[in-house]
Design a protein around this motif. Sequence first.
Motif, mmCIF file in Angstrom:
data_model
loop_
_atom_site.group_PDB
_atom_site.id
_atom_site.type_symbol
_atom_site.label_atom_id
_atom_site.label_comp_id
_atom_site.label_asym_id
_atom_site.label_seq_id
_atom_site.Cartn_x
_atom_site.Cartn_y
_atom_site.Cartn_z
ATOM 1 N N ILE A 21 -122.909 -61.525 35.712
ATOM 2 C CA ILE A 21 -122.598 -60.375 36.568
ATOM 3 C C ILE A 21 -121.665 -60.805 37.688
ATOM 4 O O ILE A 21 -120.737 -60.105 38.077
ATOM 5 C CB ILE A 21 -123.897 -59.749 37.146
ATOM 6 N N ILE A 89 -126.606 -60.985 44.981
ATOM 7 C CA ILE A 89 -126.487 -59.870 44.045
ATOM 8 C C ILE A 89 -127.587 -58.843 44.317
ATOM 9 O O ILE A 89 -128.759 -59.198 44.380
ATOM 10 C CB ILE A 89 -126.571 -60.406 42.593
ATOM 11 N N LEU A 93 -129.091 -54.176 40.681
ATOM 12 C CA LEU A 93 -128.223 -54.427 39.524
ATOM 13 C C LEU A 93 -129.031 -54.947 38.351
ATOM 14 O O LEU A 93 -128.695 -54.699 37.193
ATOM 15 C CB LEU A 93 -127.142 -55.448 39.888
ATOM 16 N N ILE A 107 -121.914 -54.523 33.383
ATOM 17 C CA ILE A 107 -122.491 -54.280 34.717
ATOM 18 C C ILE A 107 -121.562 -54.832 35.793
ATOM 19 O O ILE A 107 -121.346 -54.213 36.830
ATOM 20 C CB ILE A 107 -123.901 -54.901 34.810
ATOM 21 N N ARG A 108 -120.984 -55.993 35.487
ATOM 22 C CA ARG A 108 -120.023 -56.566 36.431
ATOM 23 C C ARG A 108 -118.836 -55.625 36.637
ATOM 24 O O ARG A 108 -118.391 -55.385 37.760
ATOM 25 C CB ARG A 108 -119.543 -57.903 35.872
ATOM 26 N N TRP A 111 -119.858 -52.698 38.763
ATOM 27 C CA TRP A 111 -120.067 -53.110 40.158
ATOM 28 C C TRP A 111 -118.713 -53.295 40.859
ATOM 29 O O TRP A 111 -118.474 -52.763 41.943
ATOM 30 C CB TRP A 111 -120.886 -54.413 40.163
ATOM 31 N N HIS A 112 -117.808 -54.026 40.174
ATOM 32 C CA HIS A 112 -116.543 -54.359 40.833
ATOM 33 C C HIS A 112 -115.571 -53.194 40.860
ATOM 34 O O HIS A 112 -114.883 -52.974 41.854
ATOM 35 C CB HIS A 112 -115.912 -55.569 40.149
ATOM 36 N N GLY A 115 -118.128 -49.985 42.306
ATOM 37 C CA GLY A 115 -119.131 -50.240 43.344
ATOM 38 C C GLY A 115 -120.523 -49.778 42.966
ATOM 39 O O GLY A 115 -121.364 -49.544 43.822
ATOM 40 N N THR A 117 -124.205 -50.039 41.991
ATOM 41 C CA THR A 117 -125.244 -51.069 42.040
ATOM 42 C C THR A 117 -126.596 -50.539 41.603
ATOM 43 O O THR A 117 -127.568 -51.284 41.579
ATOM 44 C CB THR A 117 -125.422 -51.647 43.465
ATOM 45 N N ASP A 118 -126.710 -49.271 41.290
ATOM 46 C CA ASP A 118 -128.005 -48.811 40.791
ATOM 47 C C ASP A 118 -127.849 -47.679 39.785
ATOM 48 O O ASP A 118 -126.759 -47.155 39.565
ATOM 49 C CB ASP A 118 -128.946 -48.427 41.944
ATOM 50 N N ASP A 482 -115.484 -48.534 46.811
ATOM 51 C CA ASP A 482 -115.210 -49.914 46.470
ATOM 52 C C ASP A 482 -114.506 -50.574 47.645
ATOM 53 O O ASP A 482 -113.383 -50.217 47.981
ATOM 54 C CB ASP A 482 -114.321 -49.942 45.227
#
Length: 576
Positions: A21, A89, A93, A107-108, A111-112, A115, A117-118, A482
Amino acid sequence: MPIHNEDIAAHFEEIADLLEIKGDNPFRIRAYRNGARAVRALPRSAAELLKGGEDLTRYPDIGEALATKIAELLRTGTTQAMENLRRQIPSSLEDLLRIPGLGPVRIRTLWHELGITDLDALEAAARAGRLRGLPGFGPKTEQKVLAAIEEHRKKKRRFLRSVAAEYGEPLADWLRAGRGVREVVIAGSYRRGRDTVGDLDVLAVAPDRSDVMTRFAGYEEVAEVVSLGPTRATVVLRCGLQVDLRRVRPESFGSALQYFTGSKAHSIQLRRRAQERGLKINEYGVFRDERRIAGDTEESVYAAVDLPWIPPELREARGEIEAAERGRLPRLVEPGDIRGELHCHTTATDGRADLEAMALAARQRGLEYLAITDHSQRLTMVGGLDADALARQIETIDRLNERLTGITLLKGVECDILEDGRLDLPDAVLARLDLVVGAVHSHFELSRRAQTDRILRAMDHPHFTLLAHPTGRLIGERPPYDVDLDRLIRHAAERGCFLELNSQPRRLDLDDLACMKAREAGVLVAIDTDAHSERDLDLRIHGVLQARRGWLEAGDVLNTRPLAELRPLLARTMGR
Ligand code: DGT
Ligand code: CA
Ligand code: CA
């Protein structure tokens, strides 16, 4: 509690997932995955092998590094590698890993790129069609993700802690009125102050003959009794919230409270420590051989393993046991430390109470100062103030300050940060204020680079004081925009400006991990309510809990300063 090879393998797999991740070195990731496989292939438990004096590197695919980690895990219940990752982290996540079809790589990306995270943020993005453009995602994946989330939610959905409190606290009161009931506590993630909870874990101290269990099942909000026994029961309330109840004896109360408060990761480390001392900790007590040596209070449980009591908000396996051992636990900020409010609204824009009513409500709550920060002109739909209207409000506040005793109003504005990072009002009027709260209310979709540059530029404005709700997240509704938060924090440190922890229960922005980073960087955090009414001033408790989870002490919080100390701090950002 012995550590099985399966536990070790799962630990390494989790590290591999987290590294992936994070986007770490592929060779390191593969080494952990191979390590998991190698541990599963061992002829006997690693613990036994080590006890028998065997060298684990004799076995295939186990090198020096891995063998050291296995020993560390057996000795301490965790590894430094894991603890470091947990600090970097967001734990939510890891929940995403449980969605079929979402591996660490995707997932990475989520996230990136977005943004996310859930789960709630993921769902919102999928519904809005924002996943299909991402590398490795298409319209089909989007549908699959939505279906998988729905499936997952049927199993369990998380509630805002504030919402869970509305259901849980009256239920706890109901139980307190039961026969012989001495004490009722809501433990679990609720007690640790997490911003959301999966379910409530309630402990009741009561004798065998108490009616507390049947009383629980008979509570008027109960929709379904899942199970009901003499010491444990589970119900689902009409709102969908699940509640577990455990009845315990007084002599086990401390141990049960410690166990059911968790977190699981924290408790595992604690039990490891007990083992080193020849003790056994479980939910009934602390035992040496068969003899109970502690367990009536939580303090006694921690004392049995030579530790001071650790506040529940810290019990997340983020270094708190080590800190406790060294006498370095933070003295966490408390609600009573807060001296004033730096972000609120009035009827001049979208607040529901006028200036004077807000001032009196703040005074009644024992605050020493209240900054009035209505919206700026760009927010036309809430009647945002232009330079003239703000100038008039400044004069009104000056007059009110002459008349009022026991509270000082500060002159401020919640000023929009425009798309290019300029502020939404002319310098001339901003210069007349005590503080400028900058906020992003538009263009959430900018790229990470553009969003970061935009906010950095706003912070560079000579009058910029405080960044409101720094990531823009709305829990369960909107993912954070982000942005490179680490850079914002560094910049705030260099510029001498401040970051907000917004106490609105659906914001709680900054979150706990971000608070830890702000603290490390020496950036003061303002725990604000962003009140839109008199009663909103009471929301601060949510922000304080989140701050405590972020290890903040009173000194790390801007608005614990009395006014005389606050003024020079604000003045610095106002160029005075
Ligand atoms: P939640 O409900 O998802 O927000 O999170 P928690 O932390 O409340 O977790 P929950 O409700 O599953 O369990 C409540 C507490 O019980 C948890 O914090 C620690 C304890 N617990 C549950 N399962 C285990 C376990 O397998 N081992 C240990 N050591 N503790 C456990
Ligand atoms: Ca729980
Ligand atoms: Ca539970």
